[in-house]
Design an enzyme around this catalytic site. Sequence first.
Site, PDB file in Angstrom:
ATOM      1  N   HIS A 135      -7.914  11.369  -3.171  1.00 16.09           N
ATOM      2  CA  HIS A 135      -8.741  12.553  -3.000  1.00 16.09           C
ATOM      3  C   HIS A 135      -7.918  13.637  -2.317  1.00 16.09           C
ATOM      4  O   HIS A 135      -6.798  13.395  -1.850  1.00 16.09           O
ATOM      5  CB  HIS A 135     -10.010  12.233  -2.202  1.00 16.09           C
ATOM      6  CG  HIS A 135     -11.071  11.554  -3.021  1.00 16.09           C
ATOM      7  ND1 HIS A 135     -11.675  12.164  -4.101  1.00 16.09           N
ATOM      8  CD2 HIS A 135     -11.618  10.320  -2.929  1.00 16.09           C
ATOM      9  CE1 HIS A 135     -12.564  11.337  -4.635  1.00 16.09           C
ATOM     10  NE2 HIS A 135     -12.539  10.201  -3.945  1.00 16.09           N
ATOM     11  N   ASP A 165      -7.828  20.327  -3.963  1.00 13.50           N
ATOM     12  CA  ASP A 165      -8.583  20.387  -5.215  1.00 13.50           C
ATOM     13  C   ASP A 165      -8.540  21.768  -5.866  1.00 13.50           C
ATOM     14  O   ASP A 165      -8.347  21.881  -7.079  1.00 13.50           O
ATOM     15  CB  ASP A 165     -10.049  20.013  -4.963  1.00 13.50           C
ATOM     16  CG  ASP A 165     -10.254  18.510  -4.830  1.00 13.50           C
ATOM     17  OD1 ASP A 165      -9.314  17.755  -5.119  1.00 13.50           O
ATOM     18  OD2 ASP A 165     -11.351  18.100  -4.426  1.00 13.50           O
TER      19      ASP A 165
END
Length: 382
Positions: A135, A165
């Site tokens: 992540h 991200d």
Amino acid sequence: MTYDLGQGTGPLRGVKVVEIAGIGPGPHACMLLADLGADVIRIDRPGGGMFAGGRADLLNRGRPSVALDLKRPEAVATVLDLVERADVLVEGMRPGAIERMGLGPDVCLARNPRLVFARMTGWGQDGPWSQVAGHDMNYIAVTGALHGLGQDPDRPHFPGNLLGDFGGGSTYLVVGILAALLEARVSGQGQVVDAAIVDGTAHLNAIASSFVAMGVATGRRREGMLDGGVPWYDVYETADGEHVSVGALEPQFWAALVERVGVELPDRDDPANHAAIRDALTARFRERTQAEWAEVFDGTDACVAPVVRLADVPAHPHLAARGTFVAPDGVTQPAPAPRFSRTSPSLGGPPALPGEHTREALAAWGIADVDALIDSGAATQA
């Protein structure tokens, strides 16, 4: 809900994109493409994904949703029919997953040699960790970006999932797509874009590599020019428990701050004075509320701005004047960005529910006998 399919007003109007639904940076990239006018068709799994947020999931705005069961050959064949009509395909699965579905880049480029096949992953398509889960926090950790974040010398602090991200991920995916589209217009050939969050984050953080090369990076938090190591680039608490940001780096901006802050400060060029300057600013900013300080510094070059809570951001006078936020259907959200003088973007529609537009979107893309797909179970109309 009916969409004006393919009628975007931005500079990417006419560009056709097939999005294989994912989470995080992939949807954000496709939101950006749709905001800029591309005709994006989103391929959802029947019932939606694990993080389906319905009408509130703003990353899914601006494009219709088609629900296809990609475990069925008829659904895979339909995606390949869409690929023949597309300029771009975007997918964000673990490397090898889409190949196992029969939709890998070799198959798709064979059907459409001009296709830009854009792949979004954390670790990239190769390397020893390419098959490992991860992540945002993990990606920015190994690229050196996380280590220096925050003003706490004892531990780093992570900025949500903005940096990996969306900074190193979706932003670089869109850059890659646009570059490959431009090249394809010249060469007539498509290609694969391998957008990895680790690559993008490392590139985004190039200034840190500059500091290392210059020998000015200590490797410790709160010791640099931009991480709170100097008192003229830091955040200070106000009387009401809110905060203001101070970024008076250049001497002329520092002079403007000193003029308005209303307290005598020693020469900042002497490092021995830095602690005294910080203490004086800390005490002074606690004497007034954030709103009072905002008024003192409004419109000046002192580089002082309030730290605004997210719920209050749309009402900030500057952002409100620019229309940085819009509220279609009563849902406040960022307007498309950036802006263009001639081909101004506009929002194409609210976030779609999975499969909400299966029939109309496939028909608009020229797919024949959509009802047969729905009757077979390969497609679902929500």
